[in-house]
Design a protein around this motif. Structure first.
Motif, PDB file in Angstrom:
ATOM      1  N   ALA A   1       0.645  -1.480  -0.354  1.00 33.95           N
ATOM      2  CA  ALA A   1       0.109   0.040   0.160  1.00 33.95           C
ATOM      3  C   ALA A   1       0.926   1.287  -0.178  1.00 33.95           C
ATOM      4  O   ALA A   1       1.979   1.313   0.393  1.00 33.95           O
ATOM      5  CB  ALA A   1      -0.836   0.130   1.184  1.00 33.95           C
ATOM      6  N   VAL A   2       0.203   2.497  -0.635  1.00 27.47           N
ATOM      7  CA  VAL A   2       0.947   3.758  -0.471  1.00 27.47           C
ATOM      8  C   VAL A   2       0.313   4.093   0.234  1.00 27.47           C
ATOM      9  O   VAL A   2      -1.104   4.137   0.336  1.00 27.47           O
ATOM     10  CB  VAL A   2       1.508   4.575  -1.894  1.00 27.47           C
ATOM     11  N   ARG A   3       0.789   5.170   1.227  1.00 25.02           N
ATOM     12  CA  ARG A   3      -0.532   5.637   2.510  1.00 25.02           C
ATOM     13  C   ARG A   3      -0.102   7.406   2.608  1.00 25.02           C
ATOM     14  O   ARG A   3       1.248   7.878   2.594  1.00 25.02           O
ATOM     15  CB  ARG A   3      -0.168   5.510   3.585  1.00 25.02           C
ATOM     16  N   VAL A   4      -0.678   8.133   2.573  1.00 26.33           N
ATOM     17  CA  VAL A   4      -0.505   9.529   3.033  1.00 26.33           C
ATOM     18  C   VAL A   4      -1.285  10.269   3.908  1.00 26.33           C
ATOM     19  O   VAL A   4      -2.279   9.596   3.959  1.00 26.33           O
ATOM     20  CB  VAL A   4      -0.757  10.622   1.777  1.00 26.33           C
ATOM     21  N   ASP A   5      -0.207  10.115   5.088  1.00 29.35           N
ATOM     22  CA  ASP A   5      -0.860  10.931   6.216  1.00 29.35           C
ATOM     23  C   ASP A   5      -2.226   9.688   7.403  1.00 29.35           C
ATOM     24  O   ASP A   5      -2.803   9.277   7.144  1.00 29.35           O
ATOM     25  CB  ASP A   5      -1.917  11.847   6.444  1.00 29.35           C
ATOM     26  N   SER A   6      -0.947   8.442   6.922  1.00 28.60           N
ATOM     27  CA  SER A   6      -1.447   7.091   6.945  1.00 28.60           C
ATOM     28  C   SER A   6      -3.231   6.841   6.472  1.00 28.60           C
ATOM     29  O   SER A   6      -3.348   5.163   7.230  1.00 28.60           O
ATOM     30  CB  SER A   6      -1.832   7.133   8.326  1.00 28.60           C
ATOM     31  N   VAL A   7      -3.129   7.644   5.731  1.00 28.81           N
ATOM     32  CA  VAL A   7      -4.649   6.563   4.727  1.00 28.81           C
ATOM     33  C   VAL A   7      -3.992   5.787   3.511  1.00 28.81           C
ATOM     34  O   VAL A   7      -4.064   6.914   2.830  1.00 28.81           O
ATOM     35  CB  VAL A   7      -5.734   7.962   5.033  1.00 28.81           C
ATOM     36  N   ASP A   8      -5.000   4.952   3.262  1.00 29.18           N
ATOM     37  CA  ASP A   8      -4.411   4.455   2.203  1.00 29.18           C
ATOM     38  C   ASP A   8      -4.588   5.013   0.687  1.00 29.18           C
ATOM     39  O   ASP A   8      -6.286   5.652   0.985  1.00 29.18           O
ATOM     40  CB  ASP A   8      -5.403   3.202   2.058  1.00 29.18           C
ATOM     41  N   VAL A   9      -3.931   5.600  -0.643  1.00 23.27           N
ATOM     42  CA  VAL A   9      -3.948   6.347  -1.520  1.00 23.27           C
ATOM     43  C   VAL A   9      -5.326   6.382  -2.088  1.00 23.27           C
ATOM     44  O   VAL A   9      -6.424   6.549  -2.676  1.00 23.27           O
ATOM     45  CB  VAL A   9      -3.074   6.936  -2.536  1.00 23.27           C
ATOM     46  N   ARG A  10      -5.958   5.237  -2.195  1.00 26.20           N
ATOM     47  CA  ARG A  10      -6.607   4.631  -3.085  1.00 26.20           C
ATOM     48  C   ARG A  10      -8.172   4.208  -2.048  1.00 26.20           C
ATOM     49  O   ARG A  10      -9.465   4.689  -2.612  1.00 26.20           O
ATOM     50  CB  ARG A  10      -7.185   2.523  -3.185  1.00 26.20           C
ATOM     51  N   GLU A  11      -8.100   5.424  -1.008  1.00 27.84           N
ATOM     52  CA  GLU A  11      -9.200   5.640   0.208  1.00 27.84           C
ATOM     53  C   GLU A  11      -9.606   7.324  -0.422  1.00 27.84           C
ATOM     54  O   GLU A  11     -10.348   7.820   0.075  1.00 27.84           O
ATOM     55  CB  GLU A  11      -8.995   5.173   1.493  1.00 27.84           C
ATOM     56  N   TYR A  12      -8.654   7.645  -0.440  1.00 27.67           N
ATOM     57  CA  TYR A  12      -8.732   9.301  -1.239  1.00 27.67           C
ATOM     58  C   TYR A  12     -10.234   9.420  -2.387  1.00 27.67           C
ATOM     59  O   TYR A  12      -9.832   8.235  -2.756  1.00 27.67           O
ATOM     60  CB  TYR A  12      -7.691  10.401  -1.880  1.00 27.67           C
ATOM     61  N   ASP A  13      -9.889  10.691  -2.176  1.00 30.67           N
ATOM     62  CA  ASP A  13     -10.794  11.331  -3.086  1.00 30.67           C
ATOM     63  C   ASP A  13     -10.082  11.637  -4.318  1.00 30.67           C
ATOM     64  O   ASP A  13      -8.585  12.056  -3.640  1.00 30.67           O
ATOM     65  CB  ASP A  13     -11.898  11.965  -3.286  1.00 30.67           C
ATOM     66  N   LEU A  14      -9.659  11.056  -5.594  1.00 27.99           N
ATOM     67  CA  LEU A  14      -9.073  11.122  -6.499  1.00 27.99           C
ATOM     68  C   LEU A  14      -8.448  12.874  -6.290  1.00 27.99           C
ATOM     69  O   LEU A  14      -7.286  12.772  -5.948  1.00 27.99           O
ATOM     70  CB  LEU A  14      -9.564  10.331  -8.035  1.00 27.99           C
ATOM     71  N   ASP A  15      -9.396  14.107  -7.114  1.00 26.45           N
ATOM     72  CA  ASP A  15      -9.363  15.170  -7.125  1.00 26.45           C
ATOM     73  C   ASP A  15      -8.370  15.618  -6.036  1.00 26.45           C
ATOM     74  O   ASP A  15      -7.416  16.171  -5.741  1.00 26.45           O
ATOM     75  CB  ASP A  15     -11.001  15.415  -8.015  1.00 26.45           C
ATOM     76  N   ALA A  16      -9.297  15.213  -4.885  1.00 33.58           N
ATOM     77  CA  ALA A  16      -8.906  15.870  -3.698  1.00 33.58           C
ATOM     78  C   ALA A  16      -7.019  15.152  -3.346  1.00 33.58           C
ATOM     79  O   ALA A  16      -6.114  16.213  -2.578  1.00 33.58           O
ATOM     80  CB  ALA A  16      -9.352  15.069  -2.508  1.00 33.58           C
ATOM     81  N   LEU A  17      -6.694  14.188  -3.448  1.00 37.24           N
ATOM     82  CA  LEU A  17      -5.101  13.750  -3.453  1.00 37.24           C
ATOM     83  C   LEU A  17      -4.236  14.070  -4.726  1.00 37.24           C
ATOM     84  O   LEU A  17      -3.370  14.192  -4.196  1.00 37.24           O
ATOM     85  CB  LEU A  17      -5.485  11.981  -3.583  1.00 37.24           C
ATOM     86  N   ARG A  18      -4.850  14.472  -5.950  1.00 33.95           N
ATOM     87  CA  ARG A  18      -3.967  15.423  -6.883  1.00 33.95           C
ATOM     88  C   ARG A  18      -3.906  16.403  -6.452  1.00 33.95           C
ATOM     89  O   ARG A  18      -2.667  16.635  -6.665  1.00 33.95           O
ATOM     90  CB  ARG A  18      -4.748  14.676  -8.186  1.00 33.95           C
ATOM     91  N   GLU A  19      -4.135  17.141  -5.934  1.00 38.83           N
ATOM     92  CA  GLU A  19      -4.194  18.372  -5.713  1.00 38.83           C
ATOM     93  C   GLU A  19      -3.207  18.803  -4.569  1.00 38.83           C
ATOM     94  O   GLU A  19      -2.685  19.852  -4.810  1.00 38.83           O
ATOM     95  CB  GLU A  19      -5.570  18.615  -4.939  1.00 38.83           C
ATOM     96  N   GLU A  20      -2.960  17.893  -3.975  1.00 35.41           N
ATOM     97  CA  GLU A  20      -2.411  17.780  -2.877  1.00 35.41           C
ATOM     98  C   GLU A  20      -0.735  17.241  -3.367  1.00 35.41           C
ATOM     99  O   GLU A  20       0.416  17.304  -2.611  1.00 35.41           O
ATOM    100  CB  GLU A  20      -2.295  17.060  -1.904  1.00 35.41           C
ATOM    101  N   ILE A  21      -1.174  17.216  -4.815  1.00 32.47           N
ATOM    102  CA  ILE A  21       0.888  16.175  -5.033  1.00 32.47           C
ATOM    103  C   ILE A  21       1.008  16.732  -6.714  1.00 32.47           C
ATOM    104  O   ILE A  21       0.186  16.876  -6.954  1.00 32.47           O
ATOM    105  CB  ILE A  21       0.988  14.658  -5.123  1.00 32.47           C
ATOM    106  N   ALA A  22       2.115  17.471  -6.882  1.00 30.95           N
ATOM    107  CA  ALA A  22       1.647  18.263  -7.715  1.00 30.95           C
ATOM    108  C   ALA A  22       3.888  16.967  -8.295  1.00 30.95           C
ATOM    109  O   ALA A  22       4.711  16.650  -7.452  1.00 30.95           O
ATOM    110  CB  ALA A  22       2.923  19.475  -7.564  1.00 30.95           C
TER     111      ALA A  22
END
Ligand SMILES: Nc1ncnc2c1ncn2[C@@H]1O[C@H](COP(=O)(O)OP(=O)(O)OP(=O)(O)O)[C@@H](O)[C@H]1O
Length: 630
Positions: free
Chosen positions: A432-453
């Motif tokens: 798994a890949v986690r951001v702030d301990s939450v699996d990236v697959r659980e994120y809203d995709l747009d919200a996740l990508r907003e935070e990663i450049a």
């Protein structure tokens, strides 16, 4: 072109129902316009049949005096009793002239209406299809773009969508033409003489079938022509693009021969097809000639013999006026059938694409954080592209928020792949890949990508101004930039300053309003990279990835970028991929990947002390940087 639609052969898997039925669904919103168009088209076709009937009537009743009352009398448009005397003939002539004028009026009015209504419907359907296909395409996941060539996708968006428009526009009218013209003429001819009508109509199905057959002969030839022209064009494109290489190596003669060879192939294919085509049409002419002769002979003989139902002079002329019109729509029947097949395969690709689902999507109840700190964990990650061997194996890495990680390793080690898993360009196969301990697959995709450049080595710039390209990183900044809102400009300038781009941008002829050209062609590689860094910064992401992002800038600029970046990545998590190890030597942690696995990890000082691969590479690069120190 053999691979024009590369990667779209598997479309039937994602097709839902018959492709032409799906196309009809796109026509549904425009049915009133289409129905009117069809009706108008029928009116045009029928109006075109009127003048020969008027000529026939004029010959028989105005010029030759009393004779057979003809078709117009039998449908009540003219009196049935014999026309006797000058006044009656003039009156009849005037009536014919009036009908002719009316027929031409109807014909041109309905022709305008039908063409306009049908063509505008086809254009609207084309617009809707292209918009939907593009919108759908951009929602598809990266794996789709990896598996399909850009050219193939362009071909679906352009050639296939255009072909469907053309099909709706042209072939639809062809069907009406065949039904109305052939049907209408058959009815009129039958009225005058069933025997001669049978002779005239006999070749109709033969021509229809033969034109279909003809296409099965000619189509493979046309395909070869298309292929040979594609080969010729590729060669020409290659040669024009490689003009400098040809000059350097003096390969004029060699290239002239290669081009001449392809030209000859094209010529041969074309001549072969031309022969078949001309022979076919000559054959058709012969057949229609036979009918002409037969009608002339049988019709004439009947008249001489005073046979029952023999043609009058007018109806005799009518037959010949109609003969030509009868066969020309039939000659296109095969072509229409072929166009239908081509349109069907285009529709298969378009609707196959529309039926394809993205593989990476937001979950049903996605996580939408208010704020992201930027803590990143790769937990025992294994990933491979498609069914291929994994390119990352059991990679585990903990990166606290705000840290900078340098990624090093040989070409193909998996560095870029690792960071592509962060914004979910691809999903892991295991782990798994986690951001702030939450699996990236659980994120809203747009919200996740907003935070990663992500800033890549060869950043893609859009044709537009410098400011638009920087503002592209942030939706509100982009909207404001397009509205020429000055407040937005300050954010753009701030990001440009941070990316060490402000000075060179200010020196451009129109500063931030300078057009960068297609893909940023008017800028140097280093300038493009700096704009891409500014674009990444403008959105204030929590995580930033530099994938060889400073490889094209000179060492001095890199140092300046480095200094300002140190400030800018202070409160963000940063991943920096670099072959030039000096770029990452200040990182909080350096990770060395080899063949998809982490082989070394630590600070620059630790890794030097370990005297492993990193240390060896560092020393090698230091020597090449400062040969005078040896
Ligand atoms: N889209 C792709 N489809 C299939 N294989 C890919 C794709 N992208 C990369 N690979 C393969 O994955 C492996 C890792 O590639 P990656 O780009 O992650 O390496 P890298 O360490 O970043 O290399 P470099 O330093 O040259 O950029 C390579 O073998 C590469 O051929």
């Amino acid at each position: 072109m053999a691979d024009e639609h590369g990667g779209f052969e598997d479309v039937s898997e994602t097709l839902d129902g018959h492709p032409m039925v799906s196309l009809l669904a796109y026509a549904r919103p425009y049915w009133p316009r289409l129905t009117l168009g069809v009706l108008a088209s029928f009116c045009t076709r029928f109006a075109r049949l009127v003048p020969p009937i008027l000529v026939a009537t004029a010959i028989d009743r105005v010029i030759n005096g009393p004779a057979d009352p003809g078709l117009l009398a039998s449908v009540g448009l003219l009196p049935a009793e014999p026309i006797v005397g000058r006044a009656a003939r003039v009156a009849l002539l005037e009536r014919l002239v009036l009908i002719a004028a009316l027929a031409y009026l109807v014909r041109s009015g309905t022709r305008f209406a039908s063409r306009y209504l049908l063509q505008s419907s086809a254009q609207k359907i084309q617009r809707d299809l292209r918009n939907d296909t593009y919108d759908h395409l951009q929602r598809l996941s990266m794996d789709f773009f990896v598996d399909h060539q850009t050219g193939a996708m362009m071909s679906v968006l352009n050639s296939d969508v255009n072909r469907l428009e053309k099909f709706l526009n042209t072939e639809f009218r062809q069907v009406i033409r065949v039904v109305a013209t052939v049907g209408g003429i058959a009815v009129v001819l039958w009225h005058y003489s069933p025997k001669l009508a049978a002779i005239a109509l006999a070749p109709v199905p033969v021509i229809g079938l033969a034109s279909g057959r003809f296409l099965t002969w000619i189509e493979p030839r046309y395909k070869s022509i298309r292929e040979s022209v594609a080969r010729l064009n590729t060669r020409l494109e290659n040669n024009l693009g490689g003009a400098a290489v040809i000059k350097t190596f003096n390969r004029y003669g060699f290239e002239r021969d290669r081009v001449a060879e392809r030209s000859q192939d094209y010529h041969d294919e074309k001549i072969g097809a031309l022969r078949i085509r001309r022979a076919f049409f000559a054959g058709l002419r012969l057949l229609t000639g036979v009918v002409f002769v037969l009608v002339l002979y049988v019709g004439g003989l009947d008249n001489i013999n005073g046979a029952e139902g023999a043609l009058t002079a007018g109806s005799f002329a009518l037959f010949f006026l109609y003969l030509r019109r009868l066969y020309s729509p039939m000659r296109r029947v095969g072509k229409s059938a072929n166009k239908y097949q081509l349109a069907k395969s285009s529709a298969e690709r378009v609707f196959g694409l529309l039926g394809r689902e993205p593989t990476v999507t937001s979950p049903p109840d996605p996580y939408r954080p208010d704020d992201v700190d930027g803590d990143v964990t790769f937990d025992d990650v294994t990933f491979g592209y498609g069914d291929r061997e994994p390119v990352l194996r059991n990679v585990s890495l903990d990166v606290p928020a705000g840290a900078t990680v340098g990624l090093a390793g040989t070409t193909g080690a998996g560095k870029s792949t690792l960071v592509k898993l962060l914004p979910r360009f691809h999903d892991v196969d295991a782990g798994a890949v986690r951001v702030d301990s939450v699996d990236v697959r659980e994120y809203d995709l747009d919200a996740l990508r907003e935070e990663i450049a992500v800033v890549e080595q060869n950043p893609y710039l859009f044709s537009g101004t410098v400011a638009e390209n920087i503002a592209y990183g942030d939706q509100t900044a982009l909207a404001a930039e397009r509205d020429a809102d000055d407040a937005a400009r300050s954010r753009v300038i701030e990001a440009a300053k941070a990316a060490e781009a402000h000075d060179f941008v200010s020196d451009l002829p129109n500063g931030y309003d300078t057009l960068v050209g297609e893909r940023g062609i008017k800028l140097s590689g280093g300038q493009r990279q700096r704009l891409a860094i500014a674009r990444a910064l403008v959105n204030d992401p929590a995580i930033i990835v530099f994938d060889e992002a400073t490889s094209d800038v000179d060492t001095e600029t890199e140092e300046r970028i480095q200094e300002s970046l140190d400030r800018l990545v202070e409160d963000r998590t940063a991943f920096v991929i670099a072959h030039r190890l000096s770029t990452i030597s200040d990182a909080d942690r350096i990770v060395v990947l080899e063949d998809g696995e982490i082989v070394e990890s630590g600070t620059h000082a630790n890794l030097l002390a370990d005297e492993g691969d990193y240390a060896a590479l560092w020393h090698a690069q230091s020597e090449s940087r400062t040969p005078a120190d040896d």
